[in-house]
Design an enzyme around this catalytic site. Structure first.
Site, short mmCIF file in Angstrom:
data_model
loop_
_atom_site.label_atom_id
_atom_site.label_comp_id
_atom_site.label_asym_id
_atom_site.label_seq_id
_atom_site.Cartn_x
_atom_site.Cartn_y
_atom_site.Cartn_z
N LYS A 1 0.87 -1.19 0.00
CA LYS A 1 0.00 0.00 0.00
C LYS A 1 0.90 1.23 0.00
O LYS A 1 1.82 1.35 0.82
CB LYS A 1 -0.86 -0.04 1.25
CG LYS A 1 -1.62 1.23 1.55
CD LYS A 1 -2.53 0.99 2.74
CE LYS A 1 -3.06 2.27 3.32
NZ LYS A 1 -4.02 2.04 4.39
C1 R5P Z 1 -2.48 4.59 8.39
O1 R5P Z 1 -1.37 4.19 8.25
C2 R5P Z 1 -3.59 3.72 8.30
O2 R5P Z 1 -3.04 2.47 8.06
C3 R5P Z 1 -4.67 3.95 7.25
O3 R5P Z 1 -5.17 2.70 6.93
C4 R5P Z 1 -4.21 4.60 6.00
O4 R5P Z 1 -3.60 5.81 6.27
C5 R5P Z 1 -5.33 4.76 4.96
O5 R5P Z 1 -6.25 5.61 5.36
P1 R5P Z 1 -6.39 7.07 4.72
O6 R5P Z 1 -6.99 6.85 3.36
O7 R5P Z 1 -7.28 7.79 5.64
O8 R5P Z 1 -5.01 7.67 4.61
#
Ligand code: R5P
Length: 290
Positions: free
Chosen positions: A201
């Site tokens: 990710k």
């Molecule tokens: C942060 O590290 C968390 O793992 C979230 O899952 C990630 O940031 C994704 O969420 P957002 O789209 O709010 O950034």
């Protein structure tokens, strides 16, 4: 004793045994259990996923929009392809009848009050299996103060995942001082994949994102980041998948939207149907009104 059946006669001798490659990039040599779990997360028809990330509380407490997950998130969580969360919220707020795959946050330690890269593995593989997780997610802080520790957390989790058939999602964490450009993410994503992550990710970069996806040998899902306007978020998701991402893992841009269900449905149309951003935004507005 059951009656013994007759031996079969139809061996389909003129039909060659199928030997299909697996639909996800870089995953063909994985074992059956890993592929089966990945096939729950990624839609085999499109090769993509829309993960709804609600794990923010593991380091920053009750984030805006996540104050009451039972009240604010669960009413629309069925619309996500996959839910990404912590085991605490899963047990406390998600009914066991919930039918979508879950990806569990498996790293943690420091809060926003401390150095975030100082993480450890924060759940066992045994508990992940007990909870029927489809993958475990772990933060990797390339360039961070505790870079080596976070990389070794990931490699240890990958070793356990390979033993039990559990995919590992490496999340490229960006510290305050780190550049959020394609050069940095090429480095971070490639290191995660080289060291065994099953998918990665990472953040979208307006410049050269296709070089981030091209140089990562396993699927990439785009992280959403801070809340921006709905059209901008849909445009970012569209650009990411057009430039090689295998979907998104979005949190705030969905659950902080004024109409989270409409936004989630619009993001799914972008990801799975290649709906252009302006049309997806019109879809969002229509659904919001209705
Ligand atoms: C942060 O590290 C968390 O793992 C979230 O899952 C990630 O940031 C994704 O969420 P957002 O789209 O709010 O950034």
């Amino acid at each position: 004793m059951p009656e013994v059946d007759k031996e079969g006669k139809d061996y389909c001798l003129n039909v060659p045994a199928s030997n299909d490659g697996f639909f996800l990039k870089g995953c063909n040599s994985l074992d059956w259990g890993l592929k089966n779990r990945l096939s729950r997360i990624f839609n085999p028809a499109t090769g993509r996923t829309v993960m709804l990330a609600i794990d923010h509380g593991y380091f920053q407490g009750p984030t805006t929009g996540l104050e009451r997950i039972d009240v604010k998130i669960m009413p629309f969580a069925e619309h996500a392809d996959t839910l990404m969360l912590t085991r605490g919220i899963l047990r406390a707020n998600v009914p066991p009848s919930y039918s979508k795959p879950v990806v569990l946050r498996a790293s943690g330690g420091p809060s926003i009050l401390r150095e975030l890269s100082n993480e450890e593995i924060a759940m066992s593989m045994e508990d992940a299996l007990r909870l029927n997780a489809s993958a475990l997610a772990i933060q990797v802080f390339i360039g961070g103060e505790f870079e080596t520790r976070s990389v070794h957390n990931m490699t240890r989790l990958v070793d356990q995942g390979l033993r039990y058939g559990m995919p590992i999602l490496a999340v490229t964490a960006v510290g305050k001082e780190m550049a959020r450009d394609a050069r940095y993410f090429r480095l971070a994503c490639r290191i995660c994949a080289e060291l065994g992550a099953h998918y990665v990710k990472t953040y979208y970069t307006p410049e050269d994102f296709e070089t981030v996806t091209a140089s990562c040998p396993v699927p990439i899902v785009m992280a959403g980041g801070k809340k921006i306007g709905e059209l901008d978020a849909l445009t970012m998701a569209y650009n990411a998948v057009q430039q090689g991402a295998s979907g998104v893992d979005m949190g705030r841009n969905i659950f902080q939207s004024e109409a989270p269900i409409a936004m989630l449905k619009a993001v799914k149309a972008v990801v799975h149907e290649n709906l252009p951003p302006q049309q997806a935004f019109e879809m969002y507005q229509d659904l919001r009104k209705g």
